[in-house]
Design a protein around this motif. Sequence first.
Motif, PDB file in Angstrom:
ATOM      1  N   GLN A   1     -25.178  27.573   7.909  1.00  0.00           N
ATOM      2  CA  GLN A   1     -26.575  27.894   7.653  1.00  0.00           C
ATOM      3  C   GLN A   1     -26.943  27.670   6.191  1.00  0.00           C
ATOM      4  O   GLN A   1     -28.062  27.250   5.883  1.00  0.00           O
ATOM      5  CB  GLN A   1     -26.886  29.332   8.051  1.00  0.00           C
ATOM      6  CG  GLN A   1     -28.380  29.650   8.098  1.00  0.00           C
ATOM      7  CD  GLN A   1     -29.158  28.669   8.965  1.00  0.00           C
ATOM      8  OE1 GLN A   1     -28.844  28.472  10.137  1.00  0.00           O
ATOM      9  NE2 GLN A   1     -30.176  28.025   8.383  1.00  0.00           N
ATOM     10  N   GLN A   2     -26.024  27.919   5.292  1.00  0.00           N
ATOM     11  CA  GLN A   2     -26.268  27.652   3.882  1.00  0.00           C
ATOM     12  C   GLN A   2     -26.457  26.152   3.644  1.00  0.00           C
ATOM     13  O   GLN A   2     -27.333  25.737   2.873  1.00  0.00           O
ATOM     14  CB  GLN A   2     -25.104  28.169   3.029  1.00  0.00           C
ATOM     15  CG  GLN A   2     -24.951  29.673   2.999  1.00  0.00           C
ATOM     16  CD  GLN A   2     -23.677  30.086   2.274  1.00  0.00           C
ATOM     17  OE1 GLN A   2     -22.565  29.712   2.668  1.00  0.00           O
ATOM     18  NE2 GLN A   2     -23.837  30.857   1.207  1.00  0.00           N
ATOM     19  N   LEU A   3     -25.642  25.355   4.300  1.00  0.00           N
ATOM     20  CA  LEU A   3     -25.758  23.903   4.171  1.00  0.00           C
ATOM     21  C   LEU A   3     -27.084  23.406   4.733  1.00  0.00           C
ATOM     22  O   LEU A   3     -27.764  22.568   4.128  1.00  0.00           O
ATOM     23  CB  LEU A   3     -24.593  23.217   4.892  1.00  0.00           C
ATOM     24  CG  LEU A   3     -23.216  23.410   4.263  1.00  0.00           C
ATOM     25  CD1 LEU A   3     -22.137  22.946   5.230  1.00  0.00           C
ATOM     26  CD2 LEU A   3     -23.111  22.667   2.938  1.00  0.00           C
ATOM     27  N   ILE A   4     -27.447  23.929   5.901  1.00  0.00           N
ATOM     28  CA  ILE A   4     -28.717  23.540   6.520  1.00  0.00           C
ATOM     29  C   ILE A   4     -29.878  23.877   5.588  1.00  0.00           C
ATOM     30  O   ILE A   4     -30.795  23.066   5.391  1.00  0.00           O
ATOM     31  CB  ILE A   4     -28.876  24.226   7.888  1.00  0.00           C
ATOM     32  CG1 ILE A   4     -27.856  23.665   8.888  1.00  0.00           C
ATOM     33  CG2 ILE A   4     -30.299  24.038   8.424  1.00  0.00           C
ATOM     34  CD1 ILE A   4     -27.784  24.424  10.208  1.00  0.00           C
ATOM     35  N   SER A   5     -29.832  25.050   4.986  1.00  0.00           N
ATOM     36  CA  SER A   5     -30.893  25.464   4.060  1.00  0.00           C
ATOM     37  C   SER A   5     -30.913  24.586   2.819  1.00  0.00           C
ATOM     38  O   SER A   5     -31.987  24.233   2.307  1.00  0.00           O
ATOM     39  CB  SER A   5     -30.695  26.931   3.654  1.00  0.00           C
ATOM     40  OG  SER A   5     -30.812  27.786   4.776  1.00  0.00           O
TER      41      SER A   5
ATOM     42  N   SER B   1     -32.872  17.163   7.329  1.00  0.00           N
ATOM     43  CA  SER B   1     -32.641  17.986   8.518  1.00  0.00           C
ATOM     44  C   SER B   1     -31.163  18.296   8.715  1.00  0.00           C
ATOM     45  O   SER B   1     -30.286  17.759   8.023  1.00  0.00           O
ATOM     46  CB  SER B   1     -33.154  17.237   9.752  1.00  0.00           C
ATOM     47  OG  SER B   1     -32.337  16.090  10.004  1.00  0.00           O
ATOM     48  N   ALA B   2     -30.888  19.148   9.699  1.00  0.00           N
ATOM     49  CA  ALA B   2     -29.504  19.447  10.067  1.00  0.00           C
ATOM     50  C   ALA B   2     -28.805  18.191  10.565  1.00  0.00           C
ATOM     51  O   ALA B   2     -27.610  17.987  10.310  1.00  0.00           O
ATOM     52  CB  ALA B   2     -29.468  20.542  11.139  1.00  0.00           C
ATOM     53  N   ASP B   3     -29.539  17.325  11.257  1.00  0.00           N
ATOM     54  CA  ASP B   3     -28.955  16.066  11.715  1.00  0.00           C
ATOM     55  C   ASP B   3     -28.567  15.188  10.528  1.00  0.00           C
ATOM     56  O   ASP B   3     -27.531  14.510  10.551  1.00  0.00           O
ATOM     57  CB  ASP B   3     -29.940  15.315  12.614  1.00  0.00           C
ATOM     58  CG  ASP B   3     -30.085  15.964  13.982  1.00  0.00           C
ATOM     59  OD1 ASP B   3     -29.341  16.924  14.267  1.00  0.00           O
ATOM     60  OD2 ASP B   3     -30.958  15.525  14.760  1.00  0.00           O
ATOM     61  N   ASP B   4     -29.413  15.188   9.483  1.00  0.00           N
ATOM     62  CA  ASP B   4     -29.083  14.430   8.277  1.00  0.00           C
ATOM     63  C   ASP B   4     -27.821  14.993   7.629  1.00  0.00           C
ATOM     64  O   ASP B   4     -26.959  14.239   7.161  1.00  0.00           O
ATOM     65  CB  ASP B   4     -30.235  14.489   7.274  1.00  0.00           C
ATOM     66  CG  ASP B   4     -31.472  13.732   7.738  1.00  0.00           C
ATOM     67  OD1 ASP B   4     -31.315  12.712   8.426  1.00  0.00           O
ATOM     68  OD2 ASP B   4     -32.592  14.172   7.405  1.00  0.00           O
ATOM     69  N   LEU B   5     -27.720  16.312   7.577  1.00  0.00           N
ATOM     70  CA  LEU B   5     -26.537  16.967   7.028  1.00  0.00           C
ATOM     71  C   LEU B   5     -25.280  16.484   7.735  1.00  0.00           C
ATOM     72  O   LEU B   5     -24.295  16.090   7.088  1.00  0.00           O
ATOM     73  CB  LEU B   5     -26.680  18.488   7.181  1.00  0.00           C
ATOM     74  CG  LEU B   5     -25.396  19.329   7.154  1.00  0.00           C
ATOM     75  CD1 LEU B   5     -24.722  19.243   5.794  1.00  0.00           C
ATOM     76  CD2 LEU B   5     -25.689  20.781   7.531  1.00  0.00           C
ATOM     77  N   VAL B   6     -25.289  16.522   9.054  1.00  0.00           N
ATOM     78  CA  VAL B   6     -24.104  16.138   9.816  1.00  0.00           C
ATOM     79  C   VAL B   6     -23.808  14.650   9.645  1.00  0.00           C
ATOM     80  O   VAL B   6     -22.650  14.253   9.457  1.00  0.00           O
ATOM     81  CB  VAL B   6     -24.279  16.492  11.306  1.00  0.00           C
ATOM     82  CG1 VAL B   6     -23.069  16.024  12.109  1.00  0.00           C
ATOM     83  CG2 VAL B   6     -24.464  17.992  11.473  1.00  0.00           C
TER      84      VAL B   6
ATOM     85  N   LEU C   1     -19.229  22.960  10.319  1.00  0.00           N
ATOM     86  CA  LEU C   1     -20.162  22.185  11.141  1.00  0.00           C
ATOM     87  C   LEU C   1     -19.893  22.365  12.629  1.00  0.00           C
ATOM     88  O   LEU C   1     -20.752  22.051  13.453  1.00  0.00           O
ATOM     89  CB  LEU C   1     -20.087  20.700  10.777  1.00  0.00           C
ATOM     90  CG  LEU C   1     -20.493  20.323   9.348  1.00  0.00           C
ATOM     91  CD1 LEU C   1     -20.391  18.819   9.145  1.00  0.00           C
ATOM     92  CD2 LEU C   1     -21.910  20.809   9.036  1.00  0.00           C
ATOM     93  N   THR C   2     -18.715  22.894  12.977  1.00  0.00           N
ATOM     94  CA  THR C   2     -18.414  23.158  14.382  1.00  0.00           C
ATOM     95  C   THR C   2     -18.764  24.595  14.774  1.00  0.00           C
ATOM     96  O   THR C   2     -18.603  24.974  15.933  1.00  0.00           O
ATOM     97  CB  THR C   2     -16.921  22.918  14.681  1.00  0.00           C
ATOM     98  OG1 THR C   2     -16.126  23.868  13.945  1.00  0.00           O
ATOM     99  CG2 THR C   2     -16.505  21.509  14.292  1.00  0.00           C
ATOM    100  N   SER C   3     -19.240  25.385  13.821  1.00  0.00           N
ATOM    101  CA  SER C   3     -19.494  26.804  14.087  1.00  0.00           C
ATOM    102  C   SER C   3     -20.928  27.094  14.513  1.00  0.00           C
ATOM    103  O   SER C   3     -21.241  28.207  14.930  1.00  0.00           O
ATOM    104  CB  SER C   3     -19.172  27.632  12.844  1.00  0.00           C
ATOM    105  OG  SER C   3     -20.102  27.372  11.805  1.00  0.00           O
ATOM    106  N   SER C   4     -21.802  26.107  14.404  1.00  0.00           N
ATOM    107  CA  SER C   4     -23.212  26.277  14.727  1.00  0.00           C
ATOM    108  C   SER C   4     -23.623  25.295  15.810  1.00  0.00           C
ATOM    109  O   SER C   4     -23.295  24.103  15.736  1.00  0.00           O
ATOM    110  CB  SER C   4     -24.066  26.046  13.464  1.00  0.00           C
ATOM    111  OG  SER C   4     -25.419  25.825  13.784  1.00  0.00           O
ATOM    112  N   ASP C   5     -24.322  25.789  16.833  1.00  0.00           N
ATOM    113  CA  ASP C   5     -24.776  24.900  17.902  1.00  0.00           C
ATOM    114  C   ASP C   5     -25.643  23.780  17.347  1.00  0.00           C
ATOM    115  O   ASP C   5     -25.617  22.647  17.839  1.00  0.00           O
ATOM    116  CB  ASP C   5     -25.569  25.694  18.948  1.00  0.00           C
ATOM    117  CG  ASP C   5     -24.690  26.610  19.776  1.00  0.00           C
ATOM    118  OD1 ASP C   5     -23.450  26.405  19.782  1.00  0.00           O
ATOM    119  OD2 ASP C   5     -25.229  27.542  20.416  1.00  0.00           O
TER     120      ASP C   5
END
Length: 311
Positions: free
Chosen positions: A157-161, A169-174, A256-260
């Motif tokens: 969640q910290q990374l997403i923020s 976005s979260a997709d960009d993060l991954v 990254l595997t801990s969040s849906d």
Amino acid sequence: MAVAAAALSTASGGALQYNFYGSSCPKAEEAVRNATVKIISGNPTMAAALVRLFFHDCFVRGCDASILLDQSNSNPQPEKLAIPLRGYDAVNTIKAAVEAVCPGVVSCADILAFAARDSTMVSGGFTFPMLGGRRDGLASDLNDIFGSLPAPSMQAQQLISSFKAKGLSADDLVALSGAHSFGITHCAFVTPRLYPAVDPTLNATYAAALENVCPQGGAGGTVLNNNNVTGPNVLSNQYYKNLGTREVLFTSDQTLTSSDATFNMVKDNAANPVAWMARFAGAMVRMGGIQVLTGTQGEIRKVCGATNSGS
């Protein structure tokens, strides 16, 4: 072609344009590409270094080449003093090649963006169009780094923020995390997961191997990257497969595997390398649009390590 189309359809860069130097310096991108390929051919580790420089530059003050500025009267504590990064000499070499073609036209910020794209081509085997038109900033302050860059100890969640604060976005993060498939890191970033007790999310066999490379109380050398199959200088979706077996270096990787919101994309990137390439390309272009200077803002530096005033 599929990767290029995906990047084009998802990019948002405001005043930035594709083929920005088509009239003012038609051979600009070719000059960057030729110089970048030559540098990486001589030292394959430079591909990851150039991509990392681009990431650091964009996340701190926006993509304005502030990461490249040396210490000066007007910039007494530049960003580069805070974090030991590689690739500065390479960027200077690329800049010199472009200046030889058309002096005073192409910004260092664009050169860094194009070089990161071309590093992807050499080490990842795919390419995409990159927007141009960035101008170079006049300031660099290491204090701007704190709170700007995502840390290897961060949770999902910290990374997403952190990425959301930059318009990503979260997709960009991954997708961009796939860059951890190449390059090297220092033991100092790995040992917090090993000592005083092994992080339970870390594969036990992999942890034992890391302990051999980074012993407790050791000098703190370097350790190979997350890509334990195809090699340290190959950009690929192997990173996502290693997430599944818990053989990755950082907390910020395994989380990254801990969040849906991120785990489903991890699994898809692991199973679909071409889809990951398209996502990585689009995310690189979007990252390249963070807080850019355009038009008459900033300047076009003559050399990447100093402003034109030289102060």
